[in-house]
Design an enzyme around this catalytic site. Structure first.
Site, PDB file in Angstrom:
ATOM      1  N   ASP A 134      -2.050 -29.736 -30.653  1.00 28.06           N
ATOM      2  CA  ASP A 134      -2.618 -29.033 -30.137  1.00 28.06           C
ATOM      3  C   ASP A 134      -2.808 -27.662 -30.281  1.00 28.06           C
ATOM      4  OD1 ASP A 134      -3.302 -27.761 -27.354  1.00 28.06           O
ATOM      5  OD2 ASP A 134      -1.543 -27.513 -27.481  1.00 28.06           O
ATOM      6  N   CYS A 198     -12.948 -31.444  -9.419  1.00 27.60           N
ATOM      7  CA  CYS A 198     -12.860 -30.219  -9.617  1.00 27.60           C
ATOM      8  C   CYS A 198     -13.011 -29.049  -9.057  1.00 27.60           C
ATOM      9  CB  CYS A 198     -14.108 -30.376 -11.344  1.00 27.60           C
ATOM     10  SG  CYS A 198     -13.603 -28.619 -12.087  1.00 27.60           S
TER      11      CYS A 198
END
Length: 380
Positions: A134, A198
């Site tokens: 990440d 969204c």
């Protein structure tokens, strides 16, 4: 040892140590990714959390000079919890996204990759590698996609055939040439559920995210939250799950394969009011093991204040008044003033007016004015 035999040994060992999926790909440059990065930067869609230059993010050999391949891994995490706490008036709760349930995945995946690294070192003389989870320069998603872990969905998540998108990703650049695995075919088809759901329009197109508008990103910022996102935050303290929850590929997906990722209900859905007075030591002891703690307590406290405003929780006004008058952080003082006004208790506007008399920070004063403006809104 022949590389195919070595590959099988690595796969077997990976499964033994709790790696749920593993794939291999060549350490060639991610040319398509580089073009996408340039487009994101031109449109100012990046979050600012990204690490490294475009070259460092797309050229594995800048990290391991004799790189030949990349090993990608995926570890599944749960999507549902048992004994879900009740969110009720007077005891309102916030919400950490599923990717922050249990132990910080950076720690867990780094540990698994380090175990895998030691295993390969014992088998391959002169083995060299670089591990990333990440926070490294390479895009975990781009590596996973090319290594056959899953396809990249319209919601910008890797979607695996087995675990949906509820997986953590990591990779290891190596100087060993392995046969590349076959990428997974795109499975989104005509579906646009994630784009339609969204709340901020951050998914500007299939597979394109304006990170600055994404609620998951906004929960991690430390400044005042822009006005247009405050109602859309709801009770979210860290991260956001809607673009995964609506995905048909995640329907019925809920794997509890790792104790480390099991959620502690009172920590991933904590009461909001106690968060406002938590000490640094208490915060570290309570939340320090979770991925959602990495930015410290200030963003979470700001989000908790906005969540209390969202619920118009009158019981919170005394504590918010204390923060508005005495907290040394302007963002917390100002957000508390805004929240008091939005809650709209009978004494809300008097409390803001009194605190306004001694406030000197212009940004906080502006938030106080926003809080006072709710009086006219509610009267009408």
């Amino acid at each position: 040892m022949a590389n195919e035999q070595l590959k099988e040994k690595i796969i077997d060992y990976a499964h033994q140590i709790g790696i749920d999926k593993i794939g291999f790909t060549a350490a060639d440059p991610f040319s398509e990714m580089k073009a996408r990065l340039k487009m994101q930067q031109a449109d100012n869609y990046q979050s600012g959390f990204e690490k490294g230059s475009n070259a460092e993010r797309t050229e594995p050999k800048l990290h391991v000079s004799d790189a030949e391949s990349i090993i990608a891994i995926a570890v599944a995490y749960p999507s549902r919890m048992k004994a879900r706490p009740v969110n009720k008036k007077g005891e309102r709760r916030g919400n950490f996204c599923r990717a922050s349930w249990g132990m910080d995945y950076h720690t867990v995946l780094n540990d698994k990759l380090n175990q895998l690294n030691r295993f390969i070192e014992n088998l391959v003389p002169g083995f060299r590698s670089r591990i990333m989870v990440d926070t490294g320069e390479l895009s975990d998603r781009a590596v996973a996609e090319r290594a056959g872990i899953g396809f990249s969905g319209k919601n910008c998540a890797i979607i695996t055939p087995e675990f949906g998108s509820y997986v953590y990703l990591g990779e290891m650049i190596t100087n060993v040439p392995f046969t590349s695995d076959v990428p997974v075919d795109d499975g989104c088809g005509d579906c646009t559920k994630c784009l339609d759901a969204c709340p901020t329009g951050a998914l500007v197109a299939p597979g394109r995210l304006n990170a600055k508008n994404c609620i998951a990103f906004l929960t991690q910022t430390k400044d005042f939250l822009p006005d247009e996102y405050r109602d859309k935050l709801g009770n979210q303290l860290y991260g956001f799950d809607t673009c995964q929850l609506v995905c048909p590929k995640n329907k019925g997906v809920d794997f509890h394969l790792h104790d480390a990722f099991e959620p502690e209900p009172d920590k991933v859905k904590p009461e909001l009011l106690p968060l406002l007075s938590i000490s640094n030591r208490e915060f570290k002891e309570t939340f320090g093991h979770m991925a959602g703690s990495w930015r410290g307590k200030k963003p979470l406290q700001r989000n908790a204040i906005l969540a209390l405003a969202h619920y118009r929780e009158e019981r919170a006004v005394e504590e918010l008044d204390r923060l508005m008058r005495t907290d040394p952080r302007p963002v917390i003082r100002g957000t508390a003033a805004f929240a008091i006004g939005k809650i709209g208790r009978r004494d809300s506007y008097r409390l803001i007016q009194q605190a306004r008399l001694s406030e000197t920070d212009e940004a906080v004063i502006a938030e106080m004015e926003k809080g006072l403006a709710f009086e006219l809104v509610y009267q009408n």
